[in-house]
Design an enzyme around this catalytic site. Structure first.
Site, short mmCIF file in Angstrom:
data_model
loop_
_atom_site.label_atom_id
_atom_site.label_comp_id
_atom_site.label_asym_id
_atom_site.label_seq_id
_atom_site.Cartn_x
_atom_site.Cartn_y
_atom_site.Cartn_z
N ARG A 122 0.80 -1.23 0.00
CA ARG A 122 0.00 0.00 0.00
C ARG A 122 0.83 1.27 0.00
O ARG A 122 0.31 2.33 -0.31
CB ARG A 122 -0.92 -0.03 1.23
CG ARG A 122 -1.87 -1.19 1.14
CD ARG A 122 -2.52 -1.45 2.46
NE ARG A 122 -3.56 -0.51 2.76
CZ ARG A 122 -4.08 -0.38 3.98
NH1 ARG A 122 -3.62 -1.11 4.98
NH2 ARG A 122 -5.04 0.48 4.20
N GLN A 128 -1.80 3.18 -4.98
CA GLN A 128 -2.83 3.83 -4.14
C GLN A 128 -4.22 3.82 -4.76
O GLN A 128 -5.21 3.70 -4.05
CB GLN A 128 -2.36 5.20 -3.72
CG GLN A 128 -1.32 4.99 -2.62
CD GLN A 128 -0.63 6.21 -2.12
OE1 GLN A 128 -1.00 7.32 -2.45
NE2 GLN A 128 0.40 5.99 -1.33
N ASP A 131 -6.06 0.54 -3.82
CA ASP A 131 -6.05 0.16 -2.41
C ASP A 131 -7.46 -0.07 -1.85
O ASP A 131 -8.07 0.82 -1.25
CB ASP A 131 -5.29 1.22 -1.61
CG ASP A 131 -5.01 0.79 -0.19
OD1 ASP A 131 -5.56 -0.25 0.24
OD2 ASP A 131 -4.25 1.48 0.50
N SER A 134 -7.93 0.44 2.00
CA SER A 134 -8.17 1.82 2.42
C SER A 134 -9.56 2.29 2.03
O SER A 134 -10.26 2.89 2.84
CB SER A 134 -7.13 2.77 1.80
OG SER A 134 -5.91 2.62 2.44
N TYR A 227 2.37 -0.64 9.68
CA TYR A 227 1.35 -1.39 10.42
C TYR A 227 1.77 -1.58 11.87
O TYR A 227 2.93 -1.38 12.22
CB TYR A 227 1.17 -2.79 9.80
CG TYR A 227 0.44 -2.78 8.49
CD1 TYR A 227 -0.93 -2.57 8.44
CD2 TYR A 227 1.12 -2.98 7.29
CE1 TYR A 227 -1.61 -2.57 7.24
CE2 TYR A 227 0.45 -2.97 6.08
CZ TYR A 227 -0.92 -2.77 6.06
OH TYR A 227 -1.59 -2.76 4.88
#
Ligand code: NAD
Length: 404
Positions: A122, A128, A131, A134, A227
């Site tokens: 990501r 993007q 994604d 998200s 993360y």
């Protein structure tokens, strides 16, 4: 033969659909053919006629599967669907490869090329627009805050009326990634007093920029790639104990904490649930068959406890805002398919930094190194590097000198 993208109807508990009519229209204009299973979009309020108007053919499931170059799905398709697929066909969706490796093995055995959004790198900027995690988390966080306001027995904002003043609701969001930040922003706009908590100290700035208070405990847990890491049992116990104080001071607790490829961490213990004031509302976005962040939460169910608290198992929030969620999902799918199309064919460059990670399986092999690591397989090296590794030292020297 044009590339044919097929969209199937999801399982009954899923309202989203993998392609919207708007995206279908764009794909058809770009020379893709689209087959849509009858009623595939109806739970997202996209009728068959809208797909036909956009240039798709509406067909039965067997025809959609048989005619597909690639099947676009929101979730893992059923084993009946996979059984009808044949070697060389492709599949894209949220396939849960990190938590269901048997499914991955089945796809590999059938030589189905599978792209799974959970594996997308990501942080690569080209990725993007692809994604899904998200886009769907953002929808989920928004819907969770709305659902919280709807379920809560009091006002969210402060209300000054002739009949008295109502205090604003206190909302605590545990886990301030994409979903958590969206929940904070939405609860704030609804007038609640909001605070956020995460084990990644880096999220403090994001929480504060939304006008919420950032809470911390003595446990910090940044992991790889932005993360969180999984905490040790000792850290978990320490975190739970410190969080209990924050939980008791709030009216609404929205939990979103996830660690990729693992069971969600329990942040709200049974003791915290048992000690909650009557009317306390827990909205658990992590609730799934793998568990949840709140002790006693059940996926897609609302549990009322003996002490009058409510726990909403809210793992399906994106599905509860199905048209917006499907619009975004469809754009993510379109971005991937466009990216892997070359001269009217799907081309899977397994050494590409995005495609090589998004690919769970290709021609019977497990490709993504993140997935390989989860399956305890050795790391796959890019073709050029793998070739270098098989050269004798003399060949390597000749290559370096440019000798044929
Ligand atoms: P996620 O869905 O994996 O997890 C949700 C949140 O839970 C995360 O903020 C995580 O830190 C938190 N969490 C995990 N364990 C916890 C625990 N024990 N206690 C408290 N909180 C815990 O996360 P996400 O929304 O996918 O985002 C993860 C990160 O990826 C964030 O830093 C986000 O900004 C980043 N991100 C970057 C991009 C990009 O660069 N384009 C895109 C999306 C996300």
């Amino acid at each position: 033969m044009p590339i044919t993208i097929s969209v199937l109807k999801e399982a009954p508990n899923e309202n989203r659909v993998a392609l919207s009519p708007t995206v279908v229209s764009k794909l058809v204009k770009s020379d893709y053919q689209v087959l849509v299973e009858k009623d595939a979009g109806s739970r997202a309020f996209y009728q068959d006629a809208a797909y036909t108007d956009a240039g798709a053919k509406v067909v039965d499931q067997a025809t959609a599967i048989k005619g597909a170059t690639i099947i676009a799905a929101v979730n893992q398709p059923s084993s009946e669907v996979v059984d009808q697929m044949s070697e060389g066909q492709s599949l894209i969706g949220l396939l849960a490869p990190l938590t269901d490796t048997d499914f991955v093995k089945k796809l590999a055995a059938k030589k189905i090329n599978a792209l799974s959004f959970e594996l997308l790198p990501r942080t690569v900027s080209r990725a993007q627009t692809m994604d899904v995690l998200s886009s769907q988390s953002s929808v989920a966080g928004y819907k969770a805050a709305l659902m919280a306001a709807d379920h809560f027995s009091r006002y969210f904002p402060m209300m000054i009326t002739a009949a008295g003043t109502a205090k604003p609701a206190k909302v605590l969001v545990l886990g301030t990634g994409v979903a958590g930040l969206q929940a904070i922003g939405t609860a704030n706009r609804l007038g609640a007093m909001v605070s956020g908590y995460d084990i990644r100290p880096a999220s403090r700035g994001e929480v504060e920029s939304l006008g919420a208070t950032f809470l911390t405990t003595s446990v910090s847990g940044s992991g790889e790639g932005g993360y969180a890491r999984a905490l040790t049992p000792e850290e978990t116990a320490q975190q739970q104990e410190e969080l209990a104080g924050f939980i008791a001071q709030n009216d609404v607790i929205i939990t979103t904490a996830q660690v990729p490829g693992r069971r969600p961490p329990v942040l709200v213990t049974q003791k915290s649930v048992d000690e909650a004031k009557p009317g306390t509302l827990f909205i658990d976005l992590a609730a799934s068959d793998l568990g949840g962040n709140v002790a006693g939460s059940k996926p897609a169910e609302t549990v009322t406890t003996a002490n009058g608290a409510q726990i909403v198992g809210a793992g399906d929030m994106a599905s509860q805002l199905p048209a917006s969620a499907s619009d975004m999902f469809a754009k993510n799918v379109q971005a991937v398919i466009t990216d892997i199309t070359e001269d009217g064919k799907l081309v899977f460059d397994i050494d590409d930094d995005v495609v090589g990670e998004l690919l769970a399986t290709y021609q019977g092999e497990i490709i993504s190194n993140r997935l390989r690591s989860a399956m305890e397989l050795p790391e796959r090296k890019p073709a050029a590097q793998a070739q270098d590794d098989t050269q004798t030292p003399d060949e390597a020297k000749d290559d370096a000198k440019g000798v044929d």
